[in-house]
Design an enzyme around this catalytic site. Structure first.
Site, PDB file in Angstrom:
ATOM      1  N   CYS A   2       0.869  -1.169   0.000  1.00 52.11           N
ATOM      2  CA  CYS A   2       0.000   0.000   0.000  1.00 52.11           C
ATOM      3  C   CYS A   2       0.906   1.218   0.000  1.00 52.11           C
ATOM      4  O   CYS A   2       2.113   1.098   0.174  1.00 52.11           O
ATOM      5  CB  CYS A   2      -0.856   0.046   1.262  1.00 52.11           C
ATOM      6  N   ARG A  27       1.213   1.683  -5.993  1.00 51.60           N
ATOM      7  CA  ARG A  27       1.363   0.693  -4.922  1.00 51.60           C
ATOM      8  C   ARG A  27       0.036   0.016  -4.558  1.00 51.60           C
ATOM      9  O   ARG A  27       0.012  -0.897  -3.726  1.00 51.60           O
ATOM     10  CB  ARG A  27       1.941   1.359  -3.670  1.00 51.60           C
ATOM     11  N   TRP A  97      -3.738  -1.543  -1.246  1.00 48.37           N
ATOM     12  CA  TRP A  97      -3.708  -2.805  -1.997  1.00 48.37           C
ATOM     13  C   TRP A  97      -4.193  -3.833  -0.991  1.00 48.37           C
ATOM     14  O   TRP A  97      -3.477  -4.195  -0.069  1.00 48.37           O
ATOM     15  CB  TRP A  97      -2.284  -3.098  -2.464  1.00 48.37           C
ATOM     16  N   ASN A 123       1.138   0.164   5.930  1.00 53.16           N
ATOM     17  CA  ASN A 123       1.543  -0.667   4.795  1.00 53.16           C
ATOM     18  C   ASN A 123       2.291  -1.860   5.369  1.00 53.16           C
ATOM     19  O   ASN A 123       3.263  -1.672   6.093  1.00 53.16           O
ATOM     20  CB  ASN A 123       2.454   0.135   3.857  1.00 53.16           C
ATOM     21  N   GLY A 124       1.833  -3.073   5.052  1.00 51.97           N
ATOM     22  CA  GLY A 124       2.495  -4.265   5.583  1.00 51.97           C
ATOM     23  C   GLY A 124       1.451  -5.270   6.021  1.00 51.97           C
ATOM     24  O   GLY A 124       0.270  -5.156   5.664  1.00 51.97           O
ATOM     25  N   GLU A 520       7.890 -20.650 -19.276  1.00 52.42           N
ATOM     26  CA  GLU A 520       7.721 -19.275 -18.822  1.00 52.42           C
ATOM     27  C   GLU A 520       8.851 -18.387 -19.355  1.00 52.42           C
ATOM     28  O   GLU A 520       8.635 -17.256 -19.791  1.00 52.42           O
ATOM     29  CB  GLU A 520       7.688 -19.250 -17.283  1.00 52.42           C
ATOM     30  N   LYS A 524       8.451 -14.934 -21.608  1.00 53.56           N
ATOM     31  CA  LYS A 524       8.948 -13.607 -21.198  1.00 53.56           C
ATOM     32  C   LYS A 524       9.680 -12.953 -22.352  1.00 53.56           C
ATOM     33  O   LYS A 524       9.457 -11.791 -22.665  1.00 53.56           O
ATOM     34  CB  LYS A 524       9.921 -13.709 -20.018  1.00 53.56           C
ATOM     35  N   GLU A 527       7.318 -11.960 -25.397  1.00 49.30           N
ATOM     36  CA  GLU A 527       6.323 -10.898 -25.274  1.00 49.30           C
ATOM     37  C   GLU A 527       6.917  -9.498 -25.188  1.00 49.30           C
ATOM     38  O   GLU A 527       6.269  -8.543 -25.601  1.00 49.30           O
ATOM     39  CB  GLU A 527       5.313 -11.166 -24.148  1.00 49.30           C
ATOM     40  N   HIS A 543      13.573 -34.794 -31.763  1.00 50.23           N
ATOM     41  CA  HIS A 543      12.302 -35.175 -32.391  1.00 50.23           C
ATOM     42  C   HIS A 543      11.741 -34.045 -33.252  1.00 50.23           C
ATOM     43  O   HIS A 543      10.570 -34.066 -33.616  1.00 50.23           O
ATOM     44  CB  HIS A 543      11.284 -35.571 -31.324  1.00 50.23           C
ATOM     45  N   LYS A 657      -2.577  -6.130 -19.950  1.00 48.16           N
ATOM     46  CA  LYS A 657      -2.220  -6.755 -18.678  1.00 48.16           C
ATOM     47  C   LYS A 657      -3.205  -7.861 -18.320  1.00 48.16           C
ATOM     48  O   LYS A 657      -2.829  -8.909 -17.812  1.00 48.16           O
ATOM     49  CB  LYS A 657      -2.173  -5.690 -17.576  1.00 48.16           C
TER      50      LYS A 657
END
Ligand code: M6R
Length: 662
Positions: A2, A27, A97, A123-124, A520, A524, A527, A543, A657
């Protein structure tokens, strides 16, 4: 994650707080709020939604107030109440957040005690908040929100009222707000950056930090506090970075700083000469790079609250938050559904569940699953993974699973998302907001959660004895620190990228976990650098894929299965002899590839407690967690290739996104 802010000075605090909050909106933006000190009162304004929603509400309040003022011109301030958020010179603010409690007006910060005499922004994560809540309940306190933060406001009031500091000379007790905050902090476990105001103390803001960032901006006749530098740059460039365990009191014309022991500390401020835009990204050039560097903290936040300890050692996994049902361990099959990066996490999960819990996994792409007629039975455990919790195909797949009577466990990063609301139970990745389109910290924290689930199920099913279970927990606990070590060596990857960025084909290969993470790693690169890149299981090389290998090819092999090293060495020779350049990602201390590969990037190996059941170093479980680490160099490689090619890694072409439509 946050954003918090605070201002005390000679000007109206509200516009300064709102402008600071906007700089912190990256944040989190689930809700926003402010608390102002006006006379002897605390005035709180807060709302679900972005800061713009709060601004709209305040603007309409200002209009009404102006009208009322005109109507009551003759009345004195005392007669009209004198409560004015617009004229106050001190206050605190928050952009949220959500972690504990869905995004809503009531869960928004600031949080206050019952009498609204203390207001807190935080925040935390307060890990022991349930215990503290019960303790306060027993003392007659009632709560308004579902947050962990609210306990802080009540604790400060409790200690302020019930434990006045006694003067040793007179034996008399004096109420002491700083003492009450100190007592409160001593009860908190977890992480916090806090700003606190108290109704009777209009001349000060109390702030404290532990494992969450907090800075103090030193102005002329005013002082500020914030989670990050951009929030204060328009007022001052002189900054005190608070250290863990420190507490400070901000007055208009001075700041008193104390260390964890309560001793006064002084140190010179740091002068900041960043531009405001650079500051918003924490000084990083792009959000993606910042988020890659957020990973040690994100992994720590995702793991630590879930580890139960005996002394300083982790001994168990605490899943009370999801009402972990031991009956899930009776099932021999789990279905995991997701898209894109989240599906790659599912693929790693497949290997982990099979190895650690001996449970078979179908890792399914949501868009495929939803249009099949999948074999599902009532009571099946279906894990649905989505960073955003809003991906259209993933939601449709979840609904199909629910329709078939399955139990849906959601793994998501966004509290209050559609997935989190509709699933039967939710396990959060506490990665904080991910802004860059290319997912990084969401992926590694998804893996962390999947490993925790696999380990818990494996222990219940008896696939892991106590010794190996604890060794695995200890290995997981090392990962945030190892990730930080890796990031400190990012220049090796940067240099490698500057030599390789113009390759026309890049292939990623590996076996088992190394294959799953290669999927993955290839995504990355493709994209954000727009390089043609594909992943395949290394055993598949002959193969088909080898037909494409030539001088324009780079092959990146992840190799963390020691027993399969010889096979990877052969694969590397096969592609090198056809002209390809090669990079191997393997364990620190391994020399198997130094003669065959063009470049080797090392990831830290887990320190593994002595294992008497198998020869040292041969315990197969020690290799399980490598994907969390071997994804990191590939993220950096993709980032630097993108930069070399002149792309914007935060906003890759054609991508969004969150894919909320089919
Ligand atoms: O929000 P979700 O995790 O459901 O998103 C799934 C994919 O759209 C996402 O992972 C996408 O593949 C990313 N751009 C990968 O970096």
């Amino acid at each position: 994650m946050c954003g918090i802010t605070g201002y005390i000075g000679g000007e109206a605090a509200l516009p300064i707080l709102l402008s600071s909050l906007k700089k912190l909106e990256y944040r989190g933006y689930d809700s926003a709020g402010v608390a102002l000190l006006d006379g002897g009162d605390i005035l709180v304004r807060k709302t679900k939604g972005r800061i713009s929603v709060l601004e709209e509400k305040l603007a309409s309040e200002e209009k009404t107030e102006a009208k009322t003022e005109a109507e009551t011109e003759a009345k004195t301030e005392a007669e009209t109440g004198g409560k004015n958020v617009f004229g106050a010179n001190a206050g605190i603010g928050h952009t949220r957040w959500a972690t504990h409690g869905e995004p809503s007006d009531v869960n928004s910060h600031p949080h206050t005690d019952e009498a609204d005499s203390i207001a807190v922004v935080h925040n935390g994560i307060i890990e022991n908040y349930l215990v503290l809540r019960d303790w306060l309940y027993e003392r007659g306190v009632s709560f308004r929100s579902e947050t962990d933060t609210e306990v802080i406001a009540h604790l400060v009031t409790y200690y302020y009222q019930n434990e006045p500091e006694v003067n040793p000379g007179t034996g008399l007790g004096t109420r002491n707000i700083l003492g009450a905050v100190r007592r409160t902090l001593s009860r908190l476990q977890g992480s916090y950056a806090l700003a606190i105001i108290a109704a009777g103390y209009r001349d000060r803001i109390i702030v404290a930090r532990k494992d969450s960032p907090l800075i103090i901006g030193l102005g002329r006749g005013e002082n500020l506090v914030a989670s990050d530098i951009p929030a204060i740059l328009s007022r001052t460039r002189e900054v005190l970075f608070m250290e863990d365990g420190e507490l400070a009191v901000l007055y208009r014309d001075r700041v008193d700083l104390f260390n964890e022991q309560g001793n006064s500390v002084t140190r010179p401020p740091t002068h900041i000469d960043w531009t405001e835009e650079a500051a918003e990204k924490g000084g990083y050039a792009h959000f993606m790079l910042k988020e890659i560097h957020d990973q040690p903290k994100a992994l720590q936040d995702t793991l630590r609250p879930r580890l139960r300890r005996s002394g300083d050692k982790p001994v168990d996994i605490d899943f009370d938050e999801i009402n972990f049902d031991p009956r899930w361990a009776k099932r021999d099959r789990v279905v995991i559904i997701a898209c894109g990066t989240a599906w790659h996490a599912a693929m790693v999960g497949k290997y982990a569940f099979e190895e650690l819990a001996r449970i078979g996994v179908e890792a399914d792409i949501a868009s495929e699953f939803r249009y099949r007629n999948p074999l599902l039975a009532p009571g099946d455990l279906v894990i649905v993974i989505s960073q955003s919790g809003e991906t259209a195909d993933t939601l449709a797949a979840m609904r199909l699973a629910k329709k078939n009577g399955c139990h849906v466990l959601a793994l998501t990063n966004v509290v209050g998302s559609t997935l989190s609301r509709e699933a039967d139970t939710v396990l959060y990745t506490w990665a904080g907001p991910e802004i860059a389109v290319a997912s990084t910290k969401a992926f590694t924290t998804q893996l962390m959660c999947l490993y925790l689930l696999a380990l818990k199920l494996g222990r219940i099913r008896g696939c892991l004895d106590e010794g190996n279970f604890r060794r695995c927990l200890a290995a997981l606990e090392q990962i945030p620190g190892q990730c930080a070590e890796l990031l400190a060596k990012q220049d090796v990857i940067q240099r490698f990228a500057s030599r390789q960025f113009n390759k026309t084909k890049v292939f990623f290969m590996g076996r088992q976990y190394d294959y799953a993470v290669s999927l993955e790693n290839a995504l990355k690169l493709k994209e954000i650098s727009y390089t043609h890149s594909e992943a395949f299981a290394a055993g598949e090389l002959k193969h088909g894929p080898i037909a494409l290998v030539d001088k324009t090819t780079l092959v990146v092999a992840a190799a963390t299965r020691v027993s399969l090293f010889d096979k990877v060495v052969s694969n590397i020779r096969e592609v090198s002899s056809r002209g390809a350049s090669t990079l191997v990602i393997t364990w620190e201390g391994e020399s198997a590839f130094t003669k065959t590969a063009d470049e080797v990037f090392f990831i830290p190996a887990p320190l593994w407690e002595d294992d008497k059941t198998e020869a040292a170093g041969q315990n197969r479980f020690r290799e399980c967690f490598s994907p969390i680490l071997s994804a990191v160099p590939a993220q950096l490689f993709a980032y630097y290739c993108s930069i070399q090619r002149g792309n914007d890694p935060d906003k890759p072409r054609n991508l969004a996104k969150s894919v909320t439509v089919e």
